[in-house]
Design an enzyme around this catalytic site. Structure first.
Site, PDB file in Angstrom:
ATOM      1  N   GLU B 131       0.752  -1.085  -0.700  1.00 28.80           N
ATOM      2  CA  GLU B 131      -0.114   0.012  -0.607  1.00 28.80           C
ATOM      3  C   GLU B 131       1.343   1.280   0.330  1.00 28.80           C
ATOM      4  O   GLU B 131       0.292   2.199  -0.638  1.00 28.80           O
ATOM      5  CB  GLU B 131      -0.812  -0.311   1.164  1.00 28.80           C
ATOM      6  CG  GLU B 131      -2.245  -0.835   1.085  1.00 28.80           C
ATOM      7  CD  GLU B 131      -2.425  -0.769   0.036  1.00 28.80           C
ATOM      8  OE1 GLU B 131      -2.841  -0.865  -1.309  1.00 28.80           O
ATOM      9  OE2 GLU B 131      -4.348  -0.154   0.132  1.00 28.80           O
ATOM     10  N   THR B 184      -5.045   8.705  -5.567  1.00 27.49           N
ATOM     11  CA  THR B 184      -5.043   8.827  -4.554  1.00 27.49           C
ATOM     12  C   THR B 184      -4.440   9.958  -3.415  1.00 27.49           C
ATOM     13  O   THR B 184      -4.846  10.707  -2.504  1.00 27.49           O
ATOM     14  CB  THR B 184      -4.226   7.433  -3.562  1.00 27.49           C
ATOM     15  OG1 THR B 184      -4.826   6.239  -4.227  1.00 27.49           O
ATOM     16  CG2 THR B 184      -4.133   7.863  -1.850  1.00 27.49           C
TER      17      THR B 184
END
Lengths: 311, 311
Positions: B131, B184
Site C-alpha cells: 500500500e 489517491t
C-alpha cells in the site's frame, strides 16, 4: 390499576465523554445517586423542597429538576402539578452528572405518576431542558445514561435527538472527586476550535474501538481505546494531579480512564471490584499528597437509569 | 501433511472509509476479486506474470503484490522464492482496494506455502508495504478487510498496528465505478488540514453509531450513521454526479453510502439483493446520463478475506 399519587425515584450519577467520546458517550453508575420523592397535586406548577445541605434553588425555573418538570408539564394537557423533595447523593459540580441525575429523576418520577405516557427518548428531551439551565448548552451525554442506563451514544441532537442505548460488560468504576471547582462553561472555553484531521482520525478510531470493546466485552480493546487525544489535553491544566493519578491508577491495574465530563472528577474503568478499590486508593493518594480534599466512589455500571424504587 | 508447492488464492475488493470512518473502517466484498497463483521455488526472489491486460509492473520492487511478498520474505530465514501469476478482477484505480487485494492475496498465498507461520496481523503489516508503494502512505484500511474479511476497524498504526475484526450483518453492497481517474495522492491533497471540533464530534458520533449498528444488526442505525461530514464534502467535487447518485440510490431504497476509499467508486449498503440491484441501476443511470462509462458491482459482504481456493 390506579396510578400512584407519589413515587420515590433513584437517579444515577453518570460519566460523560468516557475518554475518547467527547459529547457522545455516557455511562450510568450504580452509585452515587440522587433520591427524589414526587407527589402529584391538583394545583398546577412545581414546588421544590431540598432535603440536603447544598442550598440549591427552589424556584422551579432556576432548578434543573424544576425546569425539566416544567418542560414535561408543557406536554401534558390536563391540570396537574408536582411537589418534589430532592435529596442529592451526588455532589453538585463534581462532574459525574449531578444536574442530569436530578433532571432525569424528576421526569422519570413524573412519568410514573402520569401512567408512563412518555418514551425514554421524550424524557431525555425534557431532562435536556434542565441541562441547558445548568451548563448553558442543551446536551444529552449525561441525561441519556441517567434515563436509559448502561452505555449510551448520543448519535445526534439535530435534526432529531438520536440516542443509542447499549449494554455494558461487567465493569467496576473508580471515581475520585477532588474538591476543586471547575465550571462547565470554563471547561468549554479551553477547548480548541479546530483539531488537526490526523488527530481527529486517531480519536474516532478510538471511539470505534471503545464501542466494539463494550459490545464484545473485549477488555483489552477497551483499555487500548479509552484515550482522548483532543479534549483531555486541553482540560488537563484545570486539574492538578491528573497525570499522576492516571499513572498510579494504571499501575494499580485500571483499564484506563480520564476526566469525567468537564471535571474535576477522574474516572477509571476496571475489570473487578478488588482492582477498583486499589485504583480508587491510588487516585486518592495523589490528592492526599497535594493537600486537596477528595471523595472516592467505587461501583458497577448501572444497567438501568433513573427508576421508581417505591410508591 | 506436506506443504503445497502452489496455491490459488482469491483476494477480495474492499470498501475503505465506509462513510464516516475515514482511514479507519473497511469492509470486504464477495466480488469482485483478484486471483493469484503462487508457486514456491528454491530460487530466492519474486517473479511476476500478469494474466490480464492492465500492464502493471512486473518488477517486484515496483509491484504492490511484489513489494508485499518481499516484505514477507525479509521475515523468512530460509532461501525461498516465489513465482506469481496475477489475474486482476478488480480494476486498478477504481477505489475498491485493487492494490490492497493483490498485496493481501500475495501474502496469504505465501503464508499457505510456508505453513501459515504468520498471523493475520503480520500479514497486514506485510501487505501495508504494498500500500505504501501504491499510495505513498502506509495504511491498513483496505488491507485489513482484505486479510480478515467482514468489517474491520484500524484502531491504530502507531505504536503498533491494532486491527479490530468484527462480523458484519447481512448486507448487499452496490458499487458504481465511473471511468474517471482520481489519484489517491490527489484525493489526499483536497483534505482539510484541520476540522472544527463540533464537526469532528458529529463525525465520531456517527462512527460510534455505525459500529453499534453493525454489531447489533440495527439497519436503521446503520442508515442514520453512514454520513461523512468531513472527507466527502472535500472530495465531492472530484466526482461529478455524486450528489445525484446518492439521491437516486436513497430513493431506490439504499441504507446510505458514499465515496469508496478515495474514489471514484461510489458504494451503497442495502438490506437485500433486489434493493441492491435497483440501487445499482439507479447509480448507473446517473453516469449514463452524464456520458461517463461505468461498471456496476452487486454482492454481499465477504465474511472471510483473501483465502486459498485450490492448491
Amino acid at each position: 390499576m390506579p396510578l400512584p399519587d407519589s413515587v420515590l425515584v433513584h437517579a444515577p450519577a453518570t460519566l460523560s465523554n468516557l475518554g475518547c467520546g467527547f459529547d457522545v458517550f455516557g455511562l450510568a453508575l450504580a452509585a452515587p445517586y440522587d433520591t427524589i420523592r414526587l407527589r402529584r397535586t391538583g394545583a398546577p406548577g412545581v414546588r421544590i423542597r431540598h432535603l440536603d445541605a447544598y442550598n440549591l434553588p427552589t424556584d422551579p425555573a432556576r432548578n434543573v429538576a424544576g425546569v425539566a418538570l416544567l418542560a414535561l408539564l408543557a406536554a401534558v394537557p390536563e391540570a396537574v402539578g408536582f411537589e418534589m423533595e430532592i435529596t442529592k447523593g451526588i455532589k453538585p459540580g463534581s462532574g459525574v452528572g449531578s444536574s442530569a441525575a436530578s433532571a432525569a429523576g424528576a421526569v422519570v418520577a413524573a412519568n410514573a405518576l402520569l401512567g408512563n405516557r412518555f418514551s425514554q427518548l421524550e424524557l431525555v428531551e425534557f431532562a435536556m431542558a434542565g441541562e441547558a439551565l445548568a451548563s448553558g448548552a442543551r446536551h444529552a451525554d449525561n441525561v441519556a445514561p441517567a434515563i436509559f442506563g448502561g452505555f449510551t451514544v448520543v448519535r445526534a441532537l439535530e435534526p432529531a435527538t438520536d440516542i443509542v442505548a447499549l449494554p455494558a460488560p461487567t465493569l467496576w468504576v473508580a471515581v475520585v472527586h477532588p474538591q476543586i471547582e471547575i465550571k462547565t462553561k470554563d471547561a468549554r472555553q479551553v477547548l480548541p476550535a479546530a483539531v488537526p484531521l490526523g488527530l481527529a482520525v486517531r480519536q474516532w478510531a478510538n471511539v470505534a474501538g471503545l464501542v466494539a470493546g463494550f459490545l464484545t466485552a473485549d477488555y483489552g480493546l477497551i483499555s487500548r481505546s479509552l484515550d482522548d487525544y483532543i479534549v483531555e489535553p486541553a482540560r488537563a491544566p484545570l486539574i492538578p494531579g491528573l497525570a499522576e493519578a492516571r499513572r498510579r491508577a494504571l499501575a494499580a491495574g485500571a483499564l484506563g480512564g480520564g476526566i469525567s465530563g468537564s471535571g474535576p472528577s477522574i474516572f477509571m474503568l476496571n475489570r473487578d471490584e478488588p482492582t477498583a478499590h486499589a485504583v480508587a486508593a491510588a487516585l486518592g493518594s495523589v490528592f492526599a499528597e497535594l493537600g486537596i480534599e477528595f471523595n472516592l466512589y467505587v461501583g458497577t455500571v448501572a444497567p438501568e437509569g433513573a427508576r421508581v424504587v417505591a410508591e
